[in-house]
Write an enzyme that holds these catalytic residues in place. Structure first.
Site, PDB file in Angstrom:
ATOM      1  N   CYS A   1       0.817  -1.211   0.000  1.00 43.44           N
ATOM      2  CA  CYS A   1       0.000   0.000   0.000  1.00 43.44           C
ATOM      3  C   CYS A   1       0.850   1.260   0.000  1.00 43.44           C
ATOM      4  O   CYS A   1       0.692   2.134  -0.844  1.00 43.44           O
ATOM      5  CB  CYS A   1      -0.915  -0.011   1.231  1.00 43.44           C
ATOM      6  SG  CYS A   1      -1.886   1.480   1.447  1.00 43.44           S
TER       7      CYS A   1
ATOM      8  N   CYS B   1      -1.779   1.650  -2.947  1.00 45.07           N
ATOM      9  CA  CYS B   1      -2.734   2.730  -2.678  1.00 45.07           C
ATOM     10  C   CYS B   1      -2.147   4.135  -2.719  1.00 45.07           C
ATOM     11  O   CYS B   1      -2.702   5.036  -3.358  1.00 45.07           O
ATOM     12  CB  CYS B   1      -3.375   2.580  -1.298  1.00 45.07           C
ATOM     13  SG  CYS B   1      -3.526   0.922  -0.665  1.00 45.07           S
TER      14      CYS B   1
ATOM     15  N   LYS C   1      -0.524   5.296  -6.058  1.00 41.34           N
ATOM     16  CA  LYS C   1      -1.619   5.249  -7.027  1.00 41.34           C
ATOM     17  C   LYS C   1      -2.487   6.480  -6.897  1.00 41.34           C
ATOM     18  O   LYS C   1      -2.874   7.132  -7.868  1.00 41.34           O
ATOM     19  CB  LYS C   1      -2.410   3.951  -6.789  1.00 41.34           C
ATOM     20  CG  LYS C   1      -3.654   3.759  -7.597  1.00 41.34           C
ATOM     21  CD  LYS C   1      -4.916   4.265  -6.907  1.00 41.34           C
ATOM     22  CE  LYS C   1      -5.337   3.494  -5.690  1.00 41.34           C
ATOM     23  NZ  LYS C   1      -5.994   2.217  -5.986  1.00 41.34           N
TER      24      LYS C   1
ATOM     25  N   GLY D   1      11.918 -14.040   6.916  1.00 37.17           N
ATOM     26  CA  GLY D   1      11.848 -15.060   7.953  1.00 37.17           C
ATOM     27  C   GLY D   1      11.198 -16.296   7.376  1.00 37.17           C
ATOM     28  O   GLY D   1      10.170 -16.195   6.703  1.00 37.17           O
TER      29      GLY D   1
ATOM     30  N   TYR E   1      -8.810  -3.692 -11.314  1.00 40.43           N
ATOM     31  CA  TYR E   1      -8.738  -2.265 -10.969  1.00 40.43           C
ATOM     32  C   TYR E   1      -7.322  -1.716 -11.128  1.00 40.43           C
ATOM     33  O   TYR E   1      -7.138  -0.551 -11.455  1.00 40.43           O
ATOM     34  CB  TYR E   1      -9.297  -1.994  -9.565  1.00 40.43           C
ATOM     35  CG  TYR E   1      -8.424  -2.442  -8.425  1.00 40.43           C
ATOM     36  CD1 TYR E   1      -8.622  -3.678  -7.809  1.00 40.43           C
ATOM     37  CD2 TYR E   1      -7.408  -1.626  -7.943  1.00 40.43           C
ATOM     38  CE1 TYR E   1      -7.816  -4.081  -6.769  1.00 40.43           C
ATOM     39  CE2 TYR E   1      -6.600  -2.028  -6.902  1.00 40.43           C
ATOM     40  CZ  TYR E   1      -6.812  -3.254  -6.318  1.00 40.43           C
ATOM     41  OH  TYR E   1      -6.016  -3.659  -5.288  1.00 40.43           O
TER      42      TYR E   1
ATOM     43  N   LEU F   1      -6.926  -0.830 -14.886  1.00 39.41           N
ATOM     44  CA  LEU F   1      -7.757   0.302 -15.269  1.00 39.41           C
ATOM     45  C   LEU F   1      -7.237   1.601 -14.656  1.00 39.41           C
ATOM     46  O   LEU F   1      -7.166   2.635 -15.317  1.00 39.41           O
ATOM     47  CB  LEU F   1      -9.215   0.076 -14.854  1.00 39.41           C
ATOM     48  CG  LEU F   1      -9.950  -1.104 -15.488  1.00 39.41           C
ATOM     49  CD1 LEU F   1     -11.447  -1.023 -15.193  1.00 39.41           C
ATOM     50  CD2 LEU F   1      -9.732  -1.194 -16.991  1.00 39.41           C
ATOM     51  N   GLU F   2      -6.864   1.548 -13.375  1.00 39.03           N
ATOM     52  CA  GLU F   2      -6.369   2.765 -12.720  1.00 39.03           C
ATOM     53  C   GLU F   2      -5.072   3.241 -13.366  1.00 39.03           C
ATOM     54  O   GLU F   2      -4.892   4.437 -13.592  1.00 39.03           O
ATOM     55  CB  GLU F   2      -6.166   2.523 -11.226  1.00 39.03           C
ATOM     56  CG  GLU F   2      -7.475   2.452 -10.448  1.00 39.03           C
ATOM     57  CD  GLU F   2      -7.282   2.067  -8.982  1.00 39.03           C
ATOM     58  OE1 GLU F   2      -8.263   2.146  -8.220  1.00 39.03           O
ATOM     59  OE2 GLU F   2      -6.155   1.679  -8.612  1.00 39.03           O
TER      60      GLU F   2
ATOM     61  N   ASP G   1      -3.303  -9.780   2.380  1.00 34.30           N
ATOM     62  CA  ASP G   1      -3.430 -10.299   1.012  1.00 34.30           C
ATOM     63  C   ASP G   1      -3.041 -11.762   0.887  1.00 34.30           C
ATOM     64  O   ASP G   1      -3.400 -12.417  -0.101  1.00 34.30           O
ATOM     65  CB  ASP G   1      -2.549  -9.482   0.044  1.00 34.30           C
ATOM     66  CG  ASP G   1      -3.144  -8.114  -0.257  1.00 34.30           C
ATOM     67  OD1 ASP G   1      -2.579  -7.404  -1.107  1.00 34.30           O
ATOM     68  OD2 ASP G   1      -4.169  -7.758   0.368  1.00 34.30           O
TER      69      ASP G   1
ATOM     70  N   HIS H   1     -26.903  20.015  -0.339  1.00 35.39           N
ATOM     71  CA  HIS H   1     -26.995  20.550  -1.685  1.00 35.39           C
ATOM     72  C   HIS H   1     -26.062  21.733  -1.885  1.00 35.39           C
ATOM     73  O   HIS H   1     -25.953  22.562  -0.993  1.00 35.39           O
ATOM     74  CB  HIS H   1     -28.462  20.975  -1.921  1.00 35.39           C
ATOM     75  CG  HIS H   1     -28.738  21.401  -3.328  1.00 35.39           C
ATOM     76  ND1 HIS H   1     -28.807  20.523  -4.376  1.00 35.39           N
ATOM     77  CD2 HIS H   1     -28.958  22.634  -3.853  1.00 35.39           C
ATOM     78  CE1 HIS H   1     -29.053  21.192  -5.492  1.00 35.39           C
ATOM     79  NE2 HIS H   1     -29.159  22.469  -5.206  1.00 35.39           N
TER      80      HIS H   1
ATOM     81  N   GLU I   1     -25.794  13.583  -2.512  1.00 37.49           N
ATOM     82  CA  GLU I   1     -27.216  13.722  -2.189  1.00 37.49           C
ATOM     83  C   GLU I   1     -28.093  12.949  -3.167  1.00 37.49           C
ATOM     84  O   GLU I   1     -29.266  12.674  -2.881  1.00 37.49           O
ATOM     85  CB  GLU I   1     -27.639  15.192  -2.185  1.00 37.49           C
ATOM     86  CG  GLU I   1     -27.536  15.859  -3.550  1.00 37.49           C
ATOM     87  CD  GLU I   1     -28.163  17.250  -3.576  1.00 37.49           C
ATOM     88  OE1 GLU I   1     -29.286  17.399  -3.050  1.00 37.49           O
ATOM     89  OE2 GLU I   1     -27.520  18.172  -4.126  1.00 37.49           O
TER      90      GLU I   1
END
Lengths: 515, 159
Positions: free
Chosen positions: A79, A84, A87, A153, A221, A224-225, A350, A488, A493
């Protein structure tokens, strides 16, 4: 005496301190450590740092084997280093490029012609940030008294771990509990030239040369990212898709996302698999491929080939056989308590077979495990209804069931899908495409209509869905949702304004923004 | 990495240490001079900002001070020994004893600290030569501060 310091700083009451100290001393007498964590990523670090809070004596191993291209990184895991974080920064960089053009529409006096990113500068600042996170991670481990060893290890027996010191000397230590959190790395396809000429997400975030015309192989993903931020930065990506985009995600939303990318000029090679990669005399890469629908062969030349075909678990260096830990393919089998086939050996993150591969899942499950091991907690990890986001320029975020999963589990007649297109206020002036700004709620058909899944494509999708994930976990119903007053003008919303069902067949495109 | 453009041709006065032994040797050989240690990182933005000023300070305070830089990624052991958690971190060491430690890339703060240990350098009148009347007034005002009630007596005597 590090243990005492850890105990004192954990803030527990005196009598509890004495009990924990006593039990730790008992195990410390028999084992070198209460807990050894293999892997210093999201899961491993969260587990290790939580365990010391409860007085455990903890050691954490972390090691990064360089990629075939030679890339390596510091402590923190996927990450922080190659996932993450970089990215999101690249995604932000590409969005800012878009924003410069939008600024002109809003009256800013900027010259937005031929703006180009300075790739080298971008990489430098991204890497500087990552290194600062590596540093903070190291300091945190030091401050929390987690021993850290920069080595792999591996098991000698169920309670003994062997590792090599910096100068090659082999050492061993024993642990009462072992948590395997070694994560995964990107796969390479078994074709000629894949390893020599292709790179992966492990390499792209520190890539020293401009990627240029890039072939991204893989439509999960990651693929695509990567394709999207490369496009946003002005490069020319092509996405090669073996079968479908975003396997495992809601089909309709996945196809919308692909359509959004096509609208932005990203080329898709559908139902195509790569066959071979070779380097031309001019240094460019010739990729030969095969279209499995038309059964024809093709080829094209690219500057960069990026494999994003999936990730494999790093069980190979652990010598799991010596511990008796069972695996499935390249992942470790763990039960609902994260225990492996060996009761005192656990797996988190993971590396586990069949769980979402996401940092927040890794972190929470790691922490809960530490609490169960050292603080007498019984709370298990809830792997259901985990929200996630695909960070393409119009992002896709979702929580709960996809429409097809709801249909499969409850039957089409028992679910109601509310949906709608919407037009973000900010898009009008720069005339940004709203064609794929769409959201839907999948709910039970009867009663207050419990919401089973929420799906949203649009700006800042992750920010929009996060709060709704908590709502869904609390049992959000359509009734409550539609009685929630929206903020708003926002895009979030739109969830409170969902009124058209798929079943009704009514056109879900809005006429104006406020009616 | 950090070079004062104006002093490009001058030899660099700020020493980037190569090893822990190197560090200990420099501290030992500093003698009566103070050692200003900067813990930095190559990826640390504020460190890059203060870098050029350190070279200036090294020249300005040469008689009183040696400046060394420690890359925390290369020398984690030293960073850990001095409990460095953010950069840039500065230490003042004299005769192997740490006198002060602070964090932050404020040039003013570094300068104030150096002035505290080495005396002011920016006012030419005060620099180097110790003019006796100024010194006397300094001492007098110090005594005044310490023993306010006896100030008049002291002053009369001094006169």
């Amino acid at each position: 005496m590090m243990l005492l310091k850890a105990l004192r700083s954990s803030g527990a009451s005196r009598s509890v301190l004495l009990v924990r100290f006593a039990s730790s001393v008992r195990s410390a007498g028999k084992f070198d450590y209460d807990l050894v964590v293999l892997g210093g990523g999201s899961a491993g670090l969260a587990c290790a740092k939580e365990a010391v809070e409860f007085g455990a004596r903890v050691l954490c191993f972390d090691f990064v084997k360089p990629t075939p291209a030679g890339t390596k990184w510091g402590v923190g895991g996927t990450c922080v280093n190659v996932g993450c974080i970089p990215k999101k920064l690249m995604h932000q960089a590409s969005l800012l490029g878009e924003a410069v053009h939008e600024a002109v529409a809003y009256g800013w006096n900027v010259n937005d012609r031929d703006i180009k990113p300075d790739w080298k500068k971008l990489i430098k600042v991204v890497q500087n940030h990552i290194k600062s996170v590596n540093w903070v991670t190291r300091v945190d481990l030091r401050d929390k008294n987690v021993e850290y060893v920069n080595s792999i290890g591996s098991f000698v027996d169920p309670h003994t771990i062997e590792y090599k010191e910096k100068h090659g000397e082999k050492k061993q230590l024993t642990a009462k509990y072992v948590v395997v959190a070694v994560g995964g790395r990107p796969r390479y396809p078994p074709i000629k030239g894949a390893i020599e000429h292709g790179i992966t997400s492990d390499d792209i975030f520190s890539y020293e040369k401009e990627p240029g015309r890039t072939l991204v192989v893989g439509a999960g993903y990651v693929g695509l990212e990567c394709a999207c931020f490369l496009k946003g930065l002005g490069y020319d990506p092509t996405v090669m898709v073996r079968s479908i985009v975003l396997r495992g995600f809601d089909r309709q939303m996945s196809e919308f996302l692909a359509a959004m990318m096509t609208e932005r000029g990203i080329t898709f090679l559908n139902t195509t698999i790569p066959k071979e990669v070779e380097r031309n005399t001019d240094g460019k890469l010739l990729v030969k491929y095969h279209n499995t629908t038309t059964n024809t062969d093709g080829s094209d030349v690219f500057d960069t080939v990026l494999w994003a075909i999936g990730r494999k678990g790093l069980i190979e260096d652990l010598n799991l056989g010596a511990a008796g830990v069972q695996t499935h393919n390249d992942k470790i089998i763990a039960d609902h308590t994260e225990a492996t086939s060996v009761p005192h050996i656990f797996a988190v993150g993971d590396i586990i077979y069949g769980r979402p591969e996401l940092t927040p899942v890794a972190i929470l499950s790691g922490r809960l495990l530490a609490r169960r091991l050292f603080a007498g907690s019984t709370q298990l990890m809830d792997y259901t209804d985990v929200a996630t986001t695909v960070f393409t320029p119009l992002e896709y975020s979702c929580v709960g069931m996809s429409e097809e999963m709801a249909i499969e589990r409850l039957g089409a007649e028992n679910i109601e899908v509310f949906h709608g297109y919407y037009k973000p206020t900010e898009f009008f002036i720069p005339q940004k495409s709203v064609r794929h700004c769409y959201l839907k709620a999948v709910a039970e058909v009867s009663g207050d209509q419990k919401i089973l899944g929420l799906h949203y494509i649009g700006p800042v999708a992750g920010e929009v869905i996060q709060g709704f994930a908590a709502a869904l976990k609390s049992g959000l119903t359509v009734k409550t949702l539609l009685n929630t007053v929206g903020i708003h003008p926002t895009t979030a919303e739109e969830f409170t304004r969902l009124s058209i069902t798929k079943r009704s067949g009514v056109d879900p495109t809005p006429a104006s923004c406020c009616s | 990495m950090a070079s004062a453009a104006a002093n490009k041709n001058k030899p660099k006065k700020v020493i980037t240490i190569q090893s822990k032994d190197d560090f200990e040797r420099i501290v030992a050989e500093a003698g009566n001079k103070h050692v200003l240690v900067e813990f930095f990182a190559t990826w640390c933005g504020p460190c890059a900002l203060i870098g050029p000023r350190l070279e200036e300070f090294a020249s300005e305070y040469e008689d009183c001070l040696v400046i060394v830089k420690v890359d925390v990624d290369d020398h984690e052991d030293l960073a850990e020994e001095y409990d460095v958690s953010s950069m840039p971190s500065f230490l003042i060491i004299k005769n192997k004893v740490k006198l002060e430690q602070f964090v932050g890339s404020s040039g003013e703060k570094v300068q104030t600290t150096l002035q505290k240990f080495c005396g002011k350098r920016d006012d030419i009148n005060d620099a180097g030569t110790s003019s006796k009347p100024n010194e006397k007034n300094k001492i007098v005002s110090m005594i005044k501060a310490v023993v306010p009630g006896k100030a008049n007596t002291v002053q009369t005597e001094k006169k």
